[in-house]
Structures are given as C-alpha cells and as structure tokens.
Design a protein around this motif. Structure first.
Motif, PDB file in Angstrom:
ATOM      1  N   ARG A  24      55.536  37.788  70.814  1.00  0.00           N
ATOM      2  CA  ARG A  24      55.045  37.461  72.197  1.00  0.00           C
ATOM      3  C   ARG A  24      55.087  38.121  73.763  1.00  0.00           C
ATOM      4  NH1 ARG A  24      61.022  36.494  73.143  1.00  0.00           N
ATOM      5  NH2 ARG A  24      62.324  38.490  71.663  1.00  0.00           N
ATOM      6  N   LYS A  25      54.626  37.223  74.750  1.00  0.00           N
ATOM      7  CA  LYS A  25      54.535  38.136  75.781  1.00  0.00           C
ATOM      8  C   LYS A  25      55.257  38.220  76.813  1.00  0.00           C
ATOM      9  CE  LYS A  25      51.405  38.399  79.110  1.00  0.00           C
ATOM     10  NZ  LYS A  25      50.784  40.030  79.569  1.00  0.00           N
ATOM     11  N   LEU A  26      57.050  38.086  76.436  1.00  0.00           N
ATOM     12  CA  LEU A  26      58.442  39.226  77.201  1.00  0.00           C
ATOM     13  C   LEU A  26      58.572  40.202  76.236  1.00  0.00           C
ATOM     14  CD1 LEU A  26      60.644  37.953  78.467  1.00  0.00           C
ATOM     15  CD2 LEU A  26      61.475  36.635  76.365  1.00  0.00           C
ATOM     16  N   GLU A  27      57.937  40.586  74.575  1.00  0.00           N
ATOM     17  CA  GLU A  27      58.732  41.836  74.148  1.00  0.00           C
ATOM     18  C   GLU A  27      57.606  42.653  74.658  1.00  0.00           C
ATOM     19  OE1 GLU A  27      60.558  43.737  71.370  1.00  0.00           O
ATOM     20  OE2 GLU A  27      60.122  41.329  71.342  1.00  0.00           O
ATOM     21  N   GLU A  28      56.962  42.128  75.066  1.00  0.00           N
ATOM     22  CA  GLU A  28      55.783  43.040  75.985  1.00  0.00           C
ATOM     23  C   GLU A  28      56.231  43.482  77.505  1.00  0.00           C
ATOM     24  OE1 GLU A  28      51.169  44.175  77.711  1.00  0.00           O
ATOM     25  OE2 GLU A  28      51.287  41.607  76.929  1.00  0.00           O
ATOM     26  N   LEU A  29      56.799  42.873  78.205  1.00  0.00           N
ATOM     27  CA  LEU A  29      57.287  43.265  79.517  1.00  0.00           C
ATOM     28  C   LEU A  29      58.537  43.836  79.016  1.00  0.00           C
ATOM     29  CD1 LEU A  29      57.642  39.462  81.335  1.00  0.00           C
ATOM     30  CD2 LEU A  29      56.091  41.598  81.422  1.00  0.00           C
ATOM     31  N   GLU A  30      58.888  43.688  78.074  1.00  0.00           N
ATOM     32  CA  GLU A  30      60.556  44.425  77.641  1.00  0.00           C
ATOM     33  C   GLU A  30      60.267  46.033  77.507  1.00  0.00           C
ATOM     34  OE1 GLU A  30      62.745  42.094  74.664  1.00  0.00           O
ATOM     35  OE2 GLU A  30      63.524  40.746  75.815  1.00  0.00           O
ATOM     36  N   ILE A  31      59.102  45.881  77.101  1.00  0.00           N
ATOM     37  CA  ILE A  31      58.256  47.092  75.870  1.00  0.00           C
ATOM     38  C   ILE A  31      57.543  48.042  77.421  1.00  0.00           C
ATOM     39  CG2 ILE A  31      56.883  48.378  74.980  1.00  0.00           C
ATOM     40  CD1 ILE A  31      56.736  46.189  72.815  1.00  0.00           C
ATOM     41  N   LEU A  77      56.424  55.817  70.157  1.00  0.00           N
ATOM     42  CA  LEU A  77      56.626  54.780  69.729  1.00  0.00           C
ATOM     43  C   LEU A  77      55.856  53.786  71.398  1.00  0.00           C
ATOM     44  CD1 LEU A  77      59.200  54.677  67.486  1.00  0.00           C
ATOM     45  CD2 LEU A  77      56.927  55.154  66.752  1.00  0.00           C
ATOM     46  N   LEU A  78      56.627  53.548  71.709  1.00  0.00           N
ATOM     47  CA  LEU A  78      56.678  52.039  72.981  1.00  0.00           C
ATOM     48  C   LEU A  78      54.626  52.925  73.531  1.00  0.00           C
ATOM     49  CD1 LEU A  78      59.951  52.532  75.400  1.00  0.00           C
ATOM     50  CD2 LEU A  78      59.014  51.113  73.838  1.00  0.00           C
ATOM     51  N   SER A  79      53.950  54.158  73.831  1.00  0.00           N
ATOM     52  CA  SER A  79      53.202  54.243  73.896  1.00  0.00           C
ATOM     53  C   SER A  79      52.113  53.492  73.159  1.00  0.00           C
ATOM     54  CB  SER A  79      52.259  55.632  74.188  1.00  0.00           C
ATOM     55  OG  SER A  79      52.913  56.012  73.160  1.00  0.00           O
ATOM     56  N   GLY A  80      52.246  53.824  71.324  1.00  0.00           N
ATOM     57  CA  GLY A  80      51.225  52.887  70.827  1.00  0.00           C
ATOM     58  C   GLY A  80      51.957  51.319  70.545  1.00  0.00           C
ATOM     59  N   PHE A  81      53.102  50.675  70.922  1.00  0.00           N
ATOM     60  CA  PHE A  81      53.453  49.545  71.221  1.00  0.00           C
ATOM     61  C   PHE A  81      51.801  49.046  72.439  1.00  0.00           C
ATOM     62  CE2 PHE A  81      57.139  49.684  69.059  1.00  0.00           C
ATOM     63  CZ  PHE A  81      56.178  49.653  67.533  1.00  0.00           C
ATOM     64  N   LEU A  82      51.959  49.641  73.372  1.00  0.00           N
ATOM     65  CA  LEU A  82      51.510  49.155  74.568  1.00  0.00           C
ATOM     66  C   LEU A  82      50.064  48.954  74.111  1.00  0.00           C
ATOM     67  CD1 LEU A  82      53.542  50.594  77.485  1.00  0.00           C
ATOM     68  CD2 LEU A  82      53.539  48.533  77.199  1.00  0.00           C
ATOM     69  N   ILE A  83      49.063  49.710  74.425  1.00  0.00           N
ATOM     70  CA  ILE A  83      47.689  50.314  73.120  1.00  0.00           C
ATOM     71  C   ILE A  83      48.098  48.792  72.270  1.00  0.00           C
ATOM     72  CG2 ILE A  83      46.191  50.730  71.694  1.00  0.00           C
ATOM     73  CD1 ILE A  83      47.580  53.390  73.083  1.00  0.00           C
ATOM     74  N   ALA A  84      48.496  48.238  71.831  1.00  0.00           N
ATOM     75  CA  ALA A  84      48.694  47.723  70.700  1.00  0.00           C
ATOM     76  C   ALA A  84      48.007  46.427  71.596  1.00  0.00           C
ATOM     77  CB  ALA A  84      49.528  47.395  69.618  1.00  0.00           C
ATOM     78  N   TYR A  85      49.517  45.925  72.536  1.00  0.00           N
ATOM     79  CA  TYR A  85      49.096  44.320  73.567  1.00  0.00           C
ATOM     80  C   TYR A  85      47.797  44.402  74.041  1.00  0.00           C
ATOM     81  CZ  TYR A  85      54.608  42.978  71.538  1.00  0.00           C
ATOM     82  OH  TYR A  85      55.558  43.133  71.214  1.00  0.00           O
ATOM     83  N   LEU A 107      51.899  48.885  62.573  1.00  0.00           N
ATOM     84  CA  LEU A 107      51.705  47.994  60.937  1.00  0.00           C
ATOM     85  C   LEU A 107      53.562  47.688  60.289  1.00  0.00           C
ATOM     86  CD1 LEU A 107      49.403  50.924  59.402  1.00  0.00           C
ATOM     87  CD2 LEU A 107      48.975  48.548  59.766  1.00  0.00           C
ATOM     88  N   ASN A 108      54.097  48.301  60.796  1.00  0.00           N
ATOM     89  CA  ASN A 108      55.338  48.113  60.559  1.00  0.00           C
ATOM     90  C   ASN A 108      56.248  46.449  61.408  1.00  0.00           C
ATOM     91  OD1 ASN A 108      56.057  49.096  58.106  1.00  0.00           O
ATOM     92  ND2 ASN A 108      56.826  50.862  59.309  1.00  0.00           N
ATOM     93  N   MET A 109      55.305  46.119  62.453  1.00  0.00           N
ATOM     94  CA  MET A 109      55.804  45.174  63.962  1.00  0.00           C
ATOM     95  C   MET A 109      56.319  43.772  63.370  1.00  0.00           C
ATOM     96  SD  MET A 109      53.446  46.181  67.071  1.00  0.00           S
ATOM     97  CE  MET A 109      54.162  44.461  67.884  1.00  0.00           C
ATOM     98  N   ARG A 110      57.044  43.434  63.321  1.00  0.00           N
ATOM     99  CA  ARG A 110      57.235  41.645  62.776  1.00  0.00           C
ATOM    100  C   ARG A 110      55.834  40.889  63.383  1.00  0.00           C
ATOM    101  NH1 ARG A 110      63.474  40.836  62.170  1.00  0.00           N
ATOM    102  NH2 ARG A 110      63.711  42.478  60.602  1.00  0.00           N
ATOM    103  N   LEU A 111      55.504  39.166  63.545  1.00  0.00           N
ATOM    104  CA  LEU A 111      55.235  39.048  64.250  1.00  0.00           C
ATOM    105  C   LEU A 111      55.789  37.893  65.319  1.00  0.00           C
ATOM    106  CD1 LEU A 111      53.435  36.662  61.077  1.00  0.00           C
ATOM    107  CD2 LEU A 111      52.181  38.674  63.153  1.00  0.00           C
ATOM    108  N   ARG A 112      57.222  38.008  65.142  1.00  0.00           N
ATOM    109  CA  ARG A 112      57.514  37.374  66.772  1.00  0.00           C
ATOM    110  C   ARG A 112      57.924  38.479  67.662  1.00  0.00           C
ATOM    111  NH1 ARG A 112      64.067  37.000  64.556  1.00  0.00           N
ATOM    112  NH2 ARG A 112      62.925  35.814  63.153  1.00  0.00           N
TER     113      ARG A 112
END
Length: 749
Positions: A438-445, A387-395, A430-435
C-alpha cells in the motif's frame, strides 16, 4: 650398581625425567597467575572479580531486571555454577550475599529479599529461602552489552559465551571497593562516593593531565556504607591516593546525651566499616571485666533499625572525650581500613595504581565501549538502509517487480539483473507481504530511510572526532552523577572527616588502667613483683634462697616505673604490667633486655618534672631530666656511658642549690649545683678528685637550710652554711675530711 631400577612391566620408555625445581616453578607460577587473574584481583574497568561478573551477567540472562520480580537465590546460584563458574555453590552464594548487603557494599548490585545477614555478623539464610534480582547499579554496569561493546569468550564447558569485562557505565571499582588475597599480592580498596568520582572523572576529561591533588578537590576520601569519621589529615590521604598504598583511620560517630542533673551517657550511632557490632560489644565487655576501662561503667545495645550503643560513664565527672579516646585505643571503635590499589590494569597486568590512573583507565574503557557500540549501531543501520533502498526500488517499479515474480522461473536472479539489486535486497523483496504494497508503507519506508541516514551521518561524525566522543562519555557520566547525586538517599555522603582531638597521651594511658595501690618489690637478684596495697613492714617479705630485698616502695597501678642499672641504662615498665604479689614475682630480665653483667641500681615512680643527679663509681656525674629517661622499648635507654670496671653507682633527686660529695677516702666537697651540666646522655664531668678509691655518696641540698645526715643510731645532725665553709669549693677538687660525727659508713643516711 649405577643401574636404574625400573617399575615391573613398565620398561624404560615409560619414564620421563623431570627437573623438580623447574616443574614446581612452572606449576606454582601457573597457579599464582590463575589466582591473580581469575579469582582475587578486580578489573580496573568494571571493578569486578570473575565470580561477581558472572553472577550479574547470569541474572541478566535470567531476566532479573530491577523492574522484574525476585527469583530464588538457589536458582541463580545454580545458573551461575552450571553455565559460568564451576566452583562451590556456597562460595557463589557468599559472593551474591555480599553484593546485596547495604552495610558491606556502598552501592549494592543485588536487590535481596529475605534474610541476607546483618551488621552483628549473623549469616544470611540458606539460598533456598532468599530471593534476588539486579539493582539499577548492576543494570548500569551491563548497559550496552548486547551491542558488541565488550569481548566475549567461551565458557568453561565451551557450550556458551561470557563477557571478559562488563561495559561498566558506573565507576564501580572505587565506588564499591574490593578486597582480595592472591598469591604474593593482595588488594584492598575502600568504597567511595559515586557522585564525587563522577565529578573527578569529568574534570579528568576536561584536563587529561590532572594530578591527584586536583582530583582530591572532588574526591574527599572514602565513603563507607556504615558511615563513621575519618581522622586522617589531608596530607596523609593525598600520599595514599598518589602511591596507591596507605590506610584510613575510621572512628565511630558518637554524641553525648544529657540525662539531667549533670549526668550524661554517650550514644554511638555509627561504627567503623566491616566491624561486627556484636563482637565489638563483647570486646568492650571483656575489657570491663578485666578492669581495663576504669572510666566506663556499662555498655548497652539499644539498636533497632539504626545503631544505638549506650556507653555509661563511671560518674558524671568523667570527661567524655577522654573516655572515648581510651575506647578508641583499646577497641574497634577505631579501625584502620587499608588502601592497596592493586588491580588488573586493562584486565591483564596486576599493578598498584594512583587515583588518577584508575579513573583514566575507566574513562578509556568507557570511550572504547562508546566506539564499539557506535560501530555496532552503524553496521545495523547500514544493513537496514540496504534493505530500505531495495524496497524503494521495488515501489518505484512495482508493476515490473510483480510481473517478474509471476512470470519468471528464477525471479530472484531476474530481479537482481533488472534493478542491480544485491542478494539480500532481492531476498527481502521476495519475502514482502502483499499488505506492504500500500502507498502508506512507501511513505513510512522513505521516512525511516531519511531518519536512519541522518543517524548514520551523526555516528560517522562521532567516530571521526575524539572531542565528540569525550563529550558523549561526559554526558553519560553526568547522567550517572545526577542519578546518584548527594541529594539522593543512596548517594548522600555518609562518612565525614575530622581531626582527632588533641588529647594528653599520659591522661589516656591513665584512663585505661584501674588505679589501685601497690607496693613494688625488687630483690637483689633482680626479681620484681607488685603486691596489692601499701605495705609498711618490709621485713615480712619472702625471697628465694640466697636472695634478699634490694628496694621496695609504694605506688599505684597507673604509675610508670623507671629502673636504672649499674650499666647506666634506664628501663620503663608500666606498674600495671608487674606480676602479682603471690610467689616471688618474675625475673626483671624477662621483661626488659637487661645484660647479665649489670645489676639494678635503683628504681622509682616516674615524675616527668623531676631531675636526677647520676654518678659513676669513679666520680663522674651530670644532671638528667627524668623525662629523658623514659624508654618505650624493651631495650631501654643508655643514659650514662660507662665501661667496666667503672659502673653507675648513684642516682639521687636534684633539689636545692648545692651538692655535697663524699669519697671512699672520707673526704667531703661541697660545690654549687650550677657547676654541673644537664645532659640527656653522656659520661659526665668529674665531681671530686681522688688519688685512689672512688665515690661513696652524694646529697643535693639548700645551703641556707644547712646539710643534714643521719648517724647509725638514727640521730639527725645538721651543719649550717657557716659551719660548712671549710668544705666549700669548686667541682673536681679533693675536698677535706668529713666533719666530726659523720657516720663511718660514709653515707648520708
């Protein structure tokens, strides 16, 4: 004739012939296996029987953790019965109560609130009044159960699931012990000290081939919740732990309390395991009333929270050790706790195991739990990393992702095609929230991704290395050892070890019998009785028709009687066991296995240091020590070997230095006592030679003092050594005619 009679309207097709023997074998075997596997024997891995496992698991499902509040026991029992254990509610509650009793279980699994019974044997209050929750020990047994650490099976109604075994981070089988009676087998395991078991397990990890001797450097022996003192030697305990079968002698802990002026009383502060205090006191009181404890005057129960039994001696001169030894022999102040390490090996095979085998199987289970938990965690990490690798691709491609989601009819398929994402990754994006954009979320991931990647590498390294797995198991066991160390109140050793004091068995026997004067009476037809007091006039004694007095002599209830028969056998009876003086007593043959063709020759009070001269009617004899004549069984002891028509005729005390023998031919021979052998059993040697007839009488005497006899008028005649010269000779000679004035009876008295 020959046709089978069918039930009306049934027809022959409804009958199925069954071989009764085969059916019984199959069905009884099924019942036996069910009892062994699912009721009576504990599993070696978690030390629990199914009912206990279900109670603990149900409490966890109800959220009754050690830090939560208590819940009504009735609610817990209902949960266990309804979901897991379809048996009687009272049986479940009894099992729950035992798990909460700190005097029954060394490390309780249930923290009870209310009346859960006591050491006196009083029952617990009804389940609607008491409340329960788990203890820290129970939580340890369940640790990691949600992490696929053990197998689950469907419950009896197939609506839920229950564990087949618990992860068992605590060495519960030996720490808390178990008892159970199955079909054709039983188990009995006393409790042990958890810190010692952890030490032994750690040693077994370091040296997998360690022997039971090695492990007993750490496991001293049982550790009972009620304390006490084990009085077995190391060799006996070692043999028990090696074979898995044996037992332990546990004694009460006692001390003397000085009352001043030489007076004292004995205080019992700990009693043996599983002994009910009230029943123990009743037993001692019964023995006092029956006058079986002559050294004890009274017993009092001054217990409050702690046990305090007061034993008052008869007087200040009573030896406290002797008093306690007599109590240990007669009461449950000394108890034997059996050891039968019969358990379900790996949950399947009932087997009696040695100490090292039990610990090895527990360790193997702990390693398997570690592996399964690690694999479960690894699978969870891998799912999260995906999941995290998917989120990183999205960012990294955020604008394009937003465009696809806004403009495409099938955004999921487009995302998967554009960025080579899996179905799960695309769904998560697709299920990610708009909030979350933000940049901070990318760092935490990124931080979480790196952390999980590092943990994944460590787990993979652990699963690839057996030594690292054992190191992890050892760390877990070390943690348990620290939490239950001997410095803690729960973990301190309660049972100690000592050698039983070496006490004179005869003195202990005397201490258990009230000393009273009696007269022992044996009739011609071998009826025996013990009459109170010392009777001087035997002419007043009455007997059955055709019977008369054979022998009577004074004694005490503490004496041992030795009875010698014409068949050369000696029997021993405690004078306290004799029937009372009312009536004619009892036949001796009811008390000992005496042959019908034998009669009583003589009887006397046993004196261990005395020697006897025993002789047969044909003139053979020898000297026997009286201590060799004592028989501990009904069968008696064969002393003189005789066969009919020969029989044992004379048994007299040995004294002096010479023996005088008189034959039925009225010839007398005197010879030195040293010519007679001393034996514990045999035919004997010839005392005097006869052409016909046999022996008449024998007397041992000191030559310097002369030989005396009594005539029919009661006058005593004595002949000096000089006057006896012509009768002096060697053993087995014929002798010469008796001196003038010797009784016609041919007897010395």
């Amino acid at each position: 004739m020959g046709q089978s009679i069918l039930p009306p309207g049934g027809g022959g097709d409804d009958i199925e012939p069954v071989d009764l023997k085969k059916a019984l074998e199959e069905r009884y075997l099924a019942y036996a296996l069910s009892t062994i596997m699912h009721r009576a024997l504990p599993d070696v891995r978690d030390g629990l029987k199914p009912v206990h496992r279900r109670i603990v698991y149900a409490m966890r499902e109800m959220g009754l953790r050690p830090n939560s509040s208590h819940k009504k026991s009735a609610k817990i029992v209902g949960e266990v019965m309804g979901n897991f254990h379809p048996h009687g509610d009272q049986a479940i509650y009894d099992a729950l109560v035992r798990l909460a009793q700190d005097f029954a279980v060394r490390y309780p699994l249930v923290d009870g609130q209310g009346n859960f019974g006591n050491i006196d044997g009083d029952n617990a209050a009804a389940m609607r009044y008491t409340e329960s929750k788990m203890t820290a020990v129970a939580e340890l047994l369940l640790e990691g159960i949600d992490e696929d650490s053990v197998d689950f099976r469907t419950t009896y109604d197939e609506e839920g699931r229950e564990p087949t075994v618990l992860p068992g981070a605590f060495p519960n089988l030996l720490a808390n012990g178990a008892t159970g009676i199955a079909v054709g087998m039983a188990t009995s395991i006393p409790p042990h000290n958890a810190a010692e078991l952890c030490e032994a397990a750690l040693h077994l990890i370091r040296k997998p081939g360690a022997s039971v001797e090695d492990l007993m450097e750490y496991v001293e022996g049982p550790d009972f919740p009620t304390g006490g003192i084990v009085v077995d030697d190391k060799a006996t305990m070692l043999e028990a732990y090696k074979t898995g079968r044996g037992g332990f002698r546990v004694r009460a802990r006692w001390e003397t309390e000085d009352l001043g002026r030489g007076g004292y009383q004995i205080i019992v502060t700990e009693i043996p395991y599983q002994v009910q205090k009230s029943r123990l006191i009743e037993k001692v009181a019964e023995l006092l009333i029956a006058r079986r404890l002559p050294l004890l005057d009274d017993i009092r129960d001054e217990s409050a929270e702690d046990i305090r039994l007061v034993l008052v001696p008869k007087n200040r001169t009573v030896d406290p050790t002797l008093l306690m030894e007599s109590l240990f022999k007669l009461t449950d102040l000394e108890s034997r706790v059996p050891l039968n390490l019969n358990v379900l090996s790996m949950g399947r095979v009932p087997r009696v195991m040695a100490l090292n085998e039990v610990l090895s199987e527990w360790l193997a289970h702990r390693r398997e739990v570690l592996e399964r938990r690690s694999r479960h965690r690894l699978a969870a990490i891998e799912r999260r990393l995906e999941l995290l690798s998917g989120f990183l691709i999205a960012y990294l491609n955020l604008d394009e992702v937003i465009r696809i989601i806004r403009e495409e009819d099938e955004p999921k398929q487009e995302l998967m095609k554009a960025f080579e994402l899996s179905d799960i990754q695309a769904e998560a994006i697709l299920n990610m929230r708009l909030r979350s954009l933000r940049k901070l979320e990318e760092l935490e991931i990124r931080k979480e991704f790196d952390s999980l990647s590092s943990e994944k590498a460590e787990i993979e390294e652990l699963l690839a290395s057996e030594s690292k797995q054992w190191a992890a198991v050892a760390w877990e066991i070390g943690d348990v050892r620290k939490n239950f160390s001997k410095e803690t109140d729960l973990g301190r050793r309660r049972t100690t070890f000592a050698d039983a004091p070496v006490a004179d068995l005869e003195a202990i026997h005397q201490a258990m019998i009230e000393k009273e004067p009696i007269t022992i009476v044996i009739s011609d037809k071998a009826w025996i009785r013990g009459m109170k007091g010392h009777i001087s006039d035997y002419s007043s004694l009455t007997f059955k028709d055709g019977d008369k007095l054979k022998i009577a002599f004074p004694g005490h209830t503490t004496d041992k009687l030795v009875i010698v028969t014409t068949g050369g056998k000696a029997y021993t009876i405690g004078a306290d066991k004799l029937p009372g003086g009312r009536g004619h007593g009892e036949p001796l043959r009811l008390m000992v296995d005496m042959d019908n063709d034998q009669a009583v020759l003589t009887a006397f009070n046993h004196e261990p240091d005395r020697k006897l001269l025993i002789a047969s009617n044909i003139g053979n004899g020898f000297v026997v020590s009286e201590s060799d004549m004592v028989a501990n069984t009904r069968k008696g002891k064969q002393i003189m070997n005789v066969s009919l028509p020969a029989e044992t005729k004379i048994c007299v005390p040995v004294s002096g230095d010479h023996v005088a023998v008189i034959g039925q031919n009225r010839k007398m021979l005197i010879f030195p006592l040293t010519q007679l052998p001393e034996m514990s059993r045999g035919k004997g040697v010839r005392l005097q030679r006869y052409k016909d007839g046999g022996i008449s009488d024998i007397r041992c005497f000191t030559l310097a003092e002369g030989l005396s006899w009594e005539d029919s008028a009661g006058r005593v005649h004595t002949r000096s050594a000089e006057e006896l010269r012509e009768w002096m000779g060697d053993r087995a000679q014929a002798g010469r005619t008796v001196p003038k004035g010797f009784p016609r009876s041919g007897k010395f008295s």
